[in-house]
Design an enzyme around this catalytic site. Sequence first.
Site, short mmCIF file in Angstrom:
data_model
loop_
_atom_site.label_atom_id
_atom_site.label_comp_id
_atom_site.label_asym_id
_atom_site.label_seq_id
_atom_site.Cartn_x
_atom_site.Cartn_y
_atom_site.Cartn_z
N GLY A 158 0.78 -1.11 -0.05
CA GLY A 158 0.06 0.13 -0.12
C GLY A 158 0.86 1.26 0.01
N GLU B 50 3.01 4.75 5.37
CA GLU B 50 1.82 3.89 5.35
C GLU B 50 0.64 4.64 4.32
OE1 GLU B 50 0.16 1.39 5.73
OE2 GLU B 50 0.41 0.53 7.86
N ASP B 51 0.01 3.59 3.72
CA ASP B 51 -0.93 4.13 2.86
C ASP B 51 -2.22 4.98 3.72
OD1 ASP B 51 -1.95 1.74 3.96
OD2 ASP B 51 -2.47 0.96 1.81
N ASP C 83 -6.19 2.90 9.32
CA ASP C 83 -7.56 2.62 9.70
C ASP C 83 -8.00 2.36 11.04
OD1 ASP C 83 -10.31 1.91 8.61
OD2 ASP C 83 -9.66 -0.27 8.29
N LYS D 202 -8.41 7.35 8.60
CA LYS D 202 -9.93 7.24 8.83
C LYS D 202 -10.15 7.17 10.12
CE LYS D 202 -11.22 3.95 5.20
NZ LYS D 202 -11.79 2.71 4.92
N ASP E 149 -5.54 -0.77 -2.45
CA ASP E 149 -6.18 -1.69 -3.30
C ASP E 149 -7.69 -2.33 -2.91
OD1 ASP E 149 -5.17 -3.54 -1.11
OD2 ASP E 149 -5.75 -5.00 -2.59
N ARG F 114 -4.40 -0.32 -7.34
CA ARG F 114 -3.13 0.33 -6.70
C ARG F 114 -2.65 1.76 -7.52
NH1 ARG F 114 -1.80 -2.43 -1.99
NH2 ARG F 114 -2.17 -4.64 -2.20
P1 IMP Z 1 -5.50 -0.66 10.22
O1 IMP Z 1 -7.00 -1.14 10.03
O2 IMP Z 1 -5.24 0.60 10.48
O3 IMP Z 1 -4.42 -1.79 10.87
O4 IMP Z 1 -5.22 -0.96 8.57
C1 IMP Z 1 -4.55 -1.87 8.11
C2 IMP Z 1 -4.44 -2.06 6.28
O5 IMP Z 1 -5.72 -2.14 5.80
C3 IMP Z 1 -4.09 -0.63 5.80
O6 IMP Z 1 -2.54 -0.54 5.68
C4 IMP Z 1 -4.56 -0.67 4.39
O7 IMP Z 1 -3.49 -1.38 3.61
C5 IMP Z 1 -5.84 -1.46 4.48
N1 IMP Z 1 -7.01 -0.68 4.48
C6 IMP Z 1 -7.49 0.10 5.38
N2 IMP Z 1 -8.71 0.70 4.80
C7 IMP Z 1 -8.64 0.69 3.51
C8 IMP Z 1 -9.38 1.41 2.63
O8 IMP Z 1 -10.21 2.00 2.70
N3 IMP Z 1 -8.88 0.66 1.25
C9 IMP Z 1 -8.05 0.09 1.06
N4 IMP Z 1 -7.28 -0.38 2.07
C10 IMP Z 1 -7.62 -0.27 3.18
MG MG Z 2 -1.55 -1.22 3.98
#
Ligand code: IMP
Ligand code: MG
Length: 186
Positions: free
Chosen positions: A53, A107-108, A111, A139, A167, A173
């Site tokens: 990402g 990081e992308d 979340d 987010k 993605d 991507r």
């Molecule tokens: P976390 O929930 O913060 O651990 O996020 C984990 C990963 O989920 C991120 O690094 C993204 O790769 C993926 N992710 C979370 N939200 C989205 C989204 O809206 N679109 C695409 N990938 C997402």
């Molecule tokens: Mg990621």
Amino acid sequence: MDMREKQPYDSFRDGILALIGPNLIYSRVKYLGMQINEDYRGKEFVLVPVMLGGMVFCADLSRRLSIDAIIDPISINSYEGTQSTGKFRLLLDTQTDLAGKDVLVIEDIVDSGRSLVYLKEHLKKKGPRSIRVAALLSKPERRIVSVEADYTCFTVPDLFVVGYGLDYEGKYRNLPFVGVLDKEKL
Ligand code: IMP
Ligand code: MG
């Protein structure tokens, strides 16, 4: 409405509504690059993009930097299961000796925040002088653990977004913009 007529750049695809266009991303990443040049001048600087990402963001951001930077990717996967357990498996680890270095994780999106907590804990064991995080997107409504990136380019609502590294099932991507996926239109 034909969005193609309204957008002077390539930010249209069927089933995807552009949220953040390439011009805005370009400006924001350029500004972040200036900030990082200031903050990391004279330091032993290592960029750690979180694959896959973070690759597009890291590629663009790194090219805005006038300071020396090592780029050393990392890759993690959450354990398979019906529910995301918040447990992670390391697929690719950094290769450089991070001891005493100033690490910036790329990081992308932040979340739930769980992968960021895991990554920071993992990298901390390598003894860097500092660990900070730059995220293209955040987010905040979805946060489960209390963690924030040190640099965030854009805050997005609780929608599934793709493009510029992000993605859906491995696709999108390579889009030059961030958009919202309308799964019903695909
Ligand atoms: P976390 O929930 O913060 O651990 O996020 C984990 C990963 O989920 C991120 O690094 C993204 O790769 C993926 N992710 C979370 N939200 C989205 C989204 O809206 N679109 C695409 N990938 C997402
Ligand atoms: Mg990621």
